[in-house]
Design an enzyme around this catalytic site. Structure first.
Site, PDB file in Angstrom:
ATOM      1  N   ASP A  13       0.832  -1.211   0.000  1.00 28.88           N
ATOM      2  CA  ASP A  13       0.000   0.000   0.000  1.00 28.88           C
ATOM      3  C   ASP A  13       0.862   1.255   0.000  1.00 28.88           C
ATOM      4  OD1 ASP A  13      -2.457  -1.432   0.241  1.00 28.88           O
ATOM      5  OD2 ASP A  13      -1.884  -1.855   2.315  1.00 28.88           O
ATOM      6  N   HIS A  14       2.128   1.082   0.319  1.00 30.53           N
ATOM      7  CA  HIS A  14       3.023   2.236   0.469  1.00 30.53           C
ATOM      8  C   HIS A  14       4.243   2.011  -0.405  1.00 30.53           C
ATOM      9  CE1 HIS A  14       5.879   5.049   2.358  1.00 30.53           C
ATOM     10  NE2 HIS A  14       4.847   5.649   2.883  1.00 30.53           N
TER      11      HIS A  14
END
Lengths: 128, 159
Positions: B33-34
């Site tokens: 997600d990052h």
């Protein structure tokens, strides 16, 4: 022996680093908590930096005494610090401007004792 | 997820300095997600790894007598980033240590590349301090299991 101006400049630098404030905010009369936004944890950081910048030792509670005139200290009545309490402040924190505080010794104003000038005075006594 | 943001210590000089390793892996859920398509180690978790390294260094200096709490990060600079496959080395130096707390400076490097540097301030709280109950457990640099990191690698090299 550093002059008062030299001490002020170094104290200003110290507070700019510790509190992330601008140097023009750090006037001698500025209060650490009210004007400069210091929180309790910042005091330890300030002590570390002053020790380093001035090559002095600051034992616990000497610059920033803890538990000043708390509700259960017996030195508070009607929201004001009693005369005995004021006498205790003079002993515990002689580098602060107790006379100005004593004129209207509201407990809520106790944190205003911690000013930039108070730090400068304390440092000056340690450099002697 | 377990709150270990360093994998092991590779150097430990009591009261002075410590070096730890963090291997960044694509198996770490949050890296997906990052960011999607561009996995990089979040800066906040790098700070946590630096604080775990420096906090254990400070805690060990006092034989773990105090609860060491991450209190303040006066300064942090990110110069670069770390991706899956990178090995971060956190090198902490103890700057101050006293009854009330301590401070460290830490660098994070991958090989020769400086990734981040920080100053971190910790406070000590005794276990019976009433303030302790008000503090989010995640602010603890070490409690119980985190100290397991000190024993990682003691099984030898398996050879």
């Amino acid at each position: 022996m550093a002059s008062a101006d030299e001490i002020l400049v170094k104290v200003q630098e110290t507070l700019v680093d510790a509190l992330g404030v601008d140097d023009d905010e750090v006037t001698p009369t500025a209060t650490l908590i009210g004007d400069l936004g210091a929180e309790s944890i910042d005091f330890l950081d300030i002590v570390f930096r002053l020790e380093k910048n001035f090559d002095i030792k600051i034992p616990r509670g000497e610059l920033f005494p803890e538990n000043l005139a708390t509700a259960d200290s017996g030195f508070v009545a009607d929201g004001k610090v009693t005369e005995e309490g004021i006498a205790q402040l003079r002993t515990k924190i002689p580098h602060a401007d107790i006379d100005a505080f004593a004129a209207n010794p509201l407990v809520s104003k106790l944190s205003d004792l911690f000013t930039v000038d108070m730090i400068c005075r304390f440092v000056a006594t340690r450099l002697k | 997820m377990r709150w270990y943001w360093i994998d092991r210590f590779i150097e430990f000089e009591s009261g002075k300095r410590a070096k730890s390793v963090k291997n960044v892996s694509l198996a770490e859920e949050h890296l997906h997600d990052h960011f999607p398509g561009f996995p990089v180690m979040p800066g906040s978790l790098m700070i946590e790894g630096m604080a775990q390294t420096g906090g254990i260094l400070l805690g060990e200096h006092y034989k773990f007598e105090y609860n060491v709490i991450l209190a303040k990060v006066p300064k942090v600079t990110f110069h670069s980033w770390a991706c899956p496959g990178d090995q971060l080395i956190y090198a902490a130096e103890l700057q101050d240590a006293r009854e009330e707390g301590g401070s460290v400076t830490v660098t994070a490097t991958v090989g020769e590349r400086l990734v981040a540097e920080a100053e971190i301030v910790f406070v000590h709280l005794n276990s019976d301090d009433p303030q302790l109950s008000r503090i989010d457990q995640k602010n603890f640099v070490f409690r119980t299991n985190l100290l397991d990191i000190l024993t990682v690698g003691q099984a030898g090299v398996g050879g």
